[in-house]
Scaffold this motif. Structure first.
Motif: not given
Length: 300
Positions: A264-286
């Motif tokens: 599971v990959n999502a913008d969990c460094d931004g507006e999405v809460d994801c405790d099971c994410c493997h990859i997290c991204c922010d609003s600047k696509f980092h």
């Protein structure tokens, strides 16, 4: 020539003066007499024959026309027949005809009824998919879709041995518009990859009906809203890529239903809460690795 208009007067025997002149005056008048009148002589003729009106010179309006007054149209009432055919097709496919001519379902019905030669729910669903994602305006001629070919030969579409669509892969094709809920009718779909496009709007909750789906890749688009809780119903899902969008909310239902090995990959460094994410991204696509699969699966 006689100075007065000749008339037919009743008498037991016609005199020479009562006989009509061989050269009629400019305005002949027919009057009732004991002898047969012109009107009685003509009574055996069809009533539809043109009548002769006395005048000094015949006008164009008094002459019988050689052509019917209103010619039958060789072109059908296109709008009425289109609507009737679309209604019939909609009834066959089990869908309602929208009132909005800009609606993707309306356009798909028009295409299916008057351009395409094959009627199937699968082909119709792909037509709705095409119009929803602004195929006419954005895809360009390089994307072969809605052609006369079998839909399994359309670009990005893969079918199984039974000609059921199992994969749609159209990443980086300049797609826009919205993901249609009609996509859920492609019940055998295993892979849906629409990444790196300009698709906006929410993720339709009907995607949760695709029980065979193993890979859902919607990253790098303009998607917004909250990820639907119905994603948790995808029990066979192995890859869920939602990063680099404008989604907000949490993926808690997905995390609660997550199976070991699922990515599971999502913008969990931004507006999405994801405790099971493997990859997290922010609003600047980092993006960065948030947790390894071993950590997520508890195998490390």
């Amino acid at each position: 020539e006689p100075s007065t208009k000749p008339s037919f007067l009743s008498s037991s025997s016609p005199s020479s003066s009562s006989l009509p002149s061989l050269e009629p005056s400019s305005e002949p008048t027919v009057m009732t007499s004991s002898g047969p009148s012109y009107s009685s002589l003509l009574s055996s003729e069809p009533t539809t024959k043109p009548s002769f009106v006395s005048s000094s010179s015949p006008t164009s309006s008094s002459l019988p026309s050689t052509a019917p007054s209103s010619l039958p149209s060789t072109e059908p009432s296109t709008k009425r027949e289109n609507l009737a055919s679309a209604d019939l097709l909609a009834e066959t496919l089990g869908v309602q005809v929208p009132n909005d001519p800009e609606d993707p379902v309306f356009n798909a019905l028009q295409w299916s009824a008057f351009i395409d030669t094959v009627t199937s729910s699968q082909r119709f669903s792909l037509a709705v998919f095409y119009y929803s994602l602004e195929g006419e305006d954005r895809w360009g001629d390089e994307v072969d879709f809605l052609s006369v070919n079998d839909e399994c030969e359309w670009e990005g579409v893969t079918c199984d041995a039974n000609n059921s669509v199992i994969e749609i892969s159209l990443k980086n094709k300049n797609l826009g518009g919205l993901i249609p809920s009609a996509l859920s009718s492609l019940s055998n779909l295993v892979t849906l990859d629409l990444s790196n496009n300009r698709i906006r709007g929410p993720i339709p909750s009907e995607i949760g009906l695709l029980s065979d789906l193993k890979e859902l890749n919607l990253d790098t688009n303009w998607l917004g809203g909250t990820p639907p809780a119905e994603l948790a119903q995808l029990s066979n899902l192995e890859k869920l890529h939602l990063q680099n969008n404008f989604l907000k909310g949490d993926l808690e239902p997905v995390c609660s239903a997550r199976q070991p090995g699922m990515i599971v990959n999502a913008d969990c460094d931004g507006e999405v809460d994801c405790d099971c994410c493997h990859i997290c991204c922010d609003s600047k696509f980092h993006c960065h690795t948030f947790q390894t699969l071993e950590e997520l699966d508890g195998t490390k």
